[in-house]
Design a protein around this motif. Structure first.
Motif, PDB file in Angstrom:
ATOM      1  N   THR A  29       0.841  -1.194   0.000  1.00  0.00           N
ATOM      2  CA  THR A  29       0.000   0.000   0.000  1.00  0.00           C
ATOM      3  C   THR A  29       0.872   1.237   0.000  1.00  0.00           C
ATOM      4  O   THR A  29       2.006   1.230   0.484  1.00  0.00           O
ATOM      5  N   LEU A  30       0.342   2.291  -0.543  1.00  0.00           N
ATOM      6  CA  LEU A  30       1.038   3.567  -0.570  1.00  0.00           C
ATOM      7  C   LEU A  30       0.449   4.473   0.499  1.00  0.00           C
ATOM      8  O   LEU A  30      -0.748   4.399   0.792  1.00  0.00           O
ATOM      9  N   PRO A  31       1.258   5.333   1.096  1.00  0.00           N
ATOM     10  CA  PRO A  31       0.699   6.274   2.056  1.00  0.00           C
ATOM     11  C   PRO A  31      -0.252   7.235   1.357  1.00  0.00           C
ATOM     12  O   PRO A  31      -0.109   7.522   0.160  1.00  0.00           O
ATOM     13  N   ALA A  32      -1.232   7.714   2.105  1.00  0.00           N
ATOM     14  CA  ALA A  32      -2.200   8.664   1.537  1.00  0.00           C
ATOM     15  C   ALA A  32      -1.470   9.940   1.138  1.00  0.00           C
ATOM     16  O   ALA A  32      -0.635  10.447   1.895  1.00  0.00           O
ATOM     17  N   PRO A  33      -1.732  10.449  -0.056  1.00  0.00           N
ATOM     18  CA  PRO A  33      -1.057  11.678  -0.485  1.00  0.00           C
ATOM     19  C   PRO A  33      -1.582  12.884   0.289  1.00  0.00           C
ATOM     20  O   PRO A  33      -2.700  12.871   0.803  1.00  0.00           O
ATOM     21  N   GLU A  34      -0.765  13.895   0.350  1.00  0.00           N
ATOM     22  CA  GLU A  34      -1.197  15.148   0.971  1.00  0.00           C
ATOM     23  C   GLU A  34      -2.327  15.735   0.124  1.00  0.00           C
ATOM     24  O   GLU A  34      -2.275  15.687  -1.105  1.00  0.00           O
ATOM     25  N   PRO A  35      -3.345  16.284   0.766  1.00  0.00           N
ATOM     26  CA  PRO A  35      -4.437  16.901  -0.014  1.00  0.00           C
ATOM     27  C   PRO A  35      -3.895  18.013  -0.905  1.00  0.00           C
ATOM     28  O   PRO A  35      -3.101  18.836  -0.467  1.00  0.00           O
ATOM     29  N   GLN A  36      -4.302  18.002  -2.136  1.00  0.00           N
ATOM     30  CA  GLN A  36      -3.875  19.001  -3.109  1.00  0.00           C
ATOM     31  C   GLN A  36      -5.110  19.713  -3.652  1.00  0.00           C
ATOM     32  O   GLN A  36      -6.168  19.104  -3.788  1.00  0.00           O
ATOM     33  N   PRO A  37      -4.970  20.972  -3.988  1.00  0.00           N
ATOM     34  CA  PRO A  37      -6.096  21.647  -4.635  1.00  0.00           C
ATOM     35  C   PRO A  37      -6.385  20.976  -5.975  1.00  0.00           C
ATOM     36  O   PRO A  37      -5.468  20.562  -6.684  1.00  0.00           O
ATOM     37  N   ARG A  38      -7.637  20.835  -6.288  1.00  0.00           N
ATOM     38  CA  ARG A  38      -8.015  20.181  -7.553  1.00  0.00           C
ATOM     39  C   ARG A  38      -7.668  21.075  -8.731  1.00  0.00           C
ATOM     40  O   ARG A  38      -8.070  22.214  -8.801  1.00  0.00           O
ATOM     41  N   THR A  39      -6.898  20.500  -9.643  1.00  0.00           N
ATOM     42  CA  THR A  39      -6.517  21.239 -10.849  1.00  0.00           C
ATOM     43  C   THR A  39      -7.220  20.682 -12.074  1.00  0.00           C
ATOM     44  O   THR A  39      -7.166  21.264 -13.140  1.00  0.00           O
ATOM     45  N   GLY A  40      -7.852  19.506 -11.922  1.00  0.00           N
ATOM     46  CA  GLY A  40      -8.514  18.891 -13.060  1.00  0.00           C
ATOM     47  C   GLY A  40      -7.567  18.077 -13.922  1.00  0.00           C
ATOM     48  O   GLY A  40      -7.960  17.519 -14.924  1.00  0.00           O
ATOM     49  N   ILE A  41      -6.297  18.001 -13.524  1.00  0.00           N
ATOM     50  CA  ILE A  41      -5.310  17.256 -14.307  1.00  0.00           C
ATOM     51  C   ILE A  41      -4.930  15.996 -13.531  1.00  0.00           C
ATOM     52  O   ILE A  41      -4.647  16.047 -12.342  1.00  0.00           O
ATOM     53  N   LEU A  42      -4.948  14.875 -14.220  1.00  0.00           N
ATOM     54  CA  LEU A  42      -4.550  13.608 -13.626  1.00  0.00           C
ATOM     55  C   LEU A  42      -3.369  13.076 -14.426  1.00  0.00           C
ATOM     56  O   LEU A  42      -3.425  13.000 -15.651  1.00  0.00           O
ATOM     57  N   GLU A  43      -2.282  12.751 -13.720  1.00  0.00           N
ATOM     58  CA  GLU A  43      -1.105  12.212 -14.397  1.00  0.00           C
ATOM     59  C   GLU A  43      -0.669  10.941 -13.689  1.00  0.00           C
ATOM     60  O   GLU A  43      -0.545  10.914 -12.471  1.00  0.00           O
ATOM     61  N   LEU A  44      -0.458   9.889 -14.468  1.00  0.00           N
ATOM     62  CA  LEU A  44      -0.024   8.606 -13.947  1.00  0.00           C
ATOM     63  C   LEU A  44       1.211   8.179 -14.721  1.00  0.00           C
ATOM     64  O   LEU A  44       1.209   8.166 -15.953  1.00  0.00           O
ATOM     65  N   LYS A  45       2.291   7.855 -14.000  1.00  0.00           N
ATOM     66  CA  LYS A  45       3.525   7.401 -14.646  1.00  0.00           C
ATOM     67  C   LYS A  45       3.848   6.009 -14.142  1.00  0.00           C
ATOM     68  O   LYS A  45       3.891   5.776 -12.939  1.00  0.00           O
ATOM     69  N   LEU A  46       4.076   5.087 -15.068  1.00  0.00           N
ATOM     70  CA  LEU A  46       4.459   3.720 -14.741  1.00  0.00           C
ATOM     71  C   LEU A  46       5.833   3.442 -15.332  1.00  0.00           C
ATOM     72  O   LEU A  46       6.028   3.568 -16.541  1.00  0.00           O
ATOM     73  N   ASP A  47       6.774   3.061 -14.482  1.00  0.00           N
ATOM     74  CA  ASP A  47       8.105   2.691 -14.939  1.00  0.00           C
ATOM     75  C   ASP A  47       8.064   1.207 -15.282  1.00  0.00           C
ATOM     76  O   ASP A  47       7.921   0.363 -14.403  1.00  0.00           O
ATOM     77  N   LEU A  48       8.132   0.879 -16.559  1.00  0.00           N
ATOM     78  CA  LEU A  48       8.008  -0.489 -17.034  1.00  0.00           C
ATOM     79  C   LEU A  48       9.346  -1.216 -17.078  1.00  0.00           C
ATOM     80  O   LEU A  48       9.401  -2.382 -17.441  1.00  0.00           O
ATOM     81  N   GLY A  49      10.403  -0.537 -16.702  1.00  0.00           N
ATOM     82  CA  GLY A  49      11.722  -1.153 -16.728  1.00  0.00           C
ATOM     83  C   GLY A  49      12.377  -0.989 -18.082  1.00  0.00           C
ATOM     84  O   GLY A  49      11.740  -0.661 -19.078  1.00  0.00           O
ATOM     85  N   GLY A  50      13.643  -1.220 -18.126  1.00  0.00           N
ATOM     86  CA  GLY A  50      14.381  -1.112 -19.380  1.00  0.00           C
ATOM     87  C   GLY A  50      14.378   0.295 -19.956  1.00  0.00           C
ATOM     88  O   GLY A  50      14.513   0.473 -21.164  1.00  0.00           O
TER      89      GLY A  50
END
Length: 59
Positions: A29-50
């Motif tokens: 599990t990941l710790p809960a993130p600090e509350p951030q003001p909503r900007t409407g932008i969602l970014e997800l980065k996955l390091d797939l290796g290599g």
């Protein structure tokens, strides 16, 4: 692309048929993130290796 066409045309290659399935990887599990003001932008980065990073962004 041409390699995959050959795989599908000639059936499954011996190298592929000998591959073992990969089990489930529990990342914990990941710790809960600090509350951030909503900007409407969602970014997800996955390091797939290599050196490959998959980035998904939604505005």
């Amino acid at each position: 692309m041409i390699r995959w066409q050959g795989v599908f045309r000639n059936g499954i290659s011996p190298a592929i048929s000998q591959m073992q399935p990969v089990g489930f990887l529990d990342l914990g599990t990941l710790p809960a993130p600090e509350p951030q003001p909503r900007t409407g932008i969602l970014e997800l980065k996955l390091d797939l290796g290599g050196g490959v990073v998959l980035t998904l962004t939604r505005n």
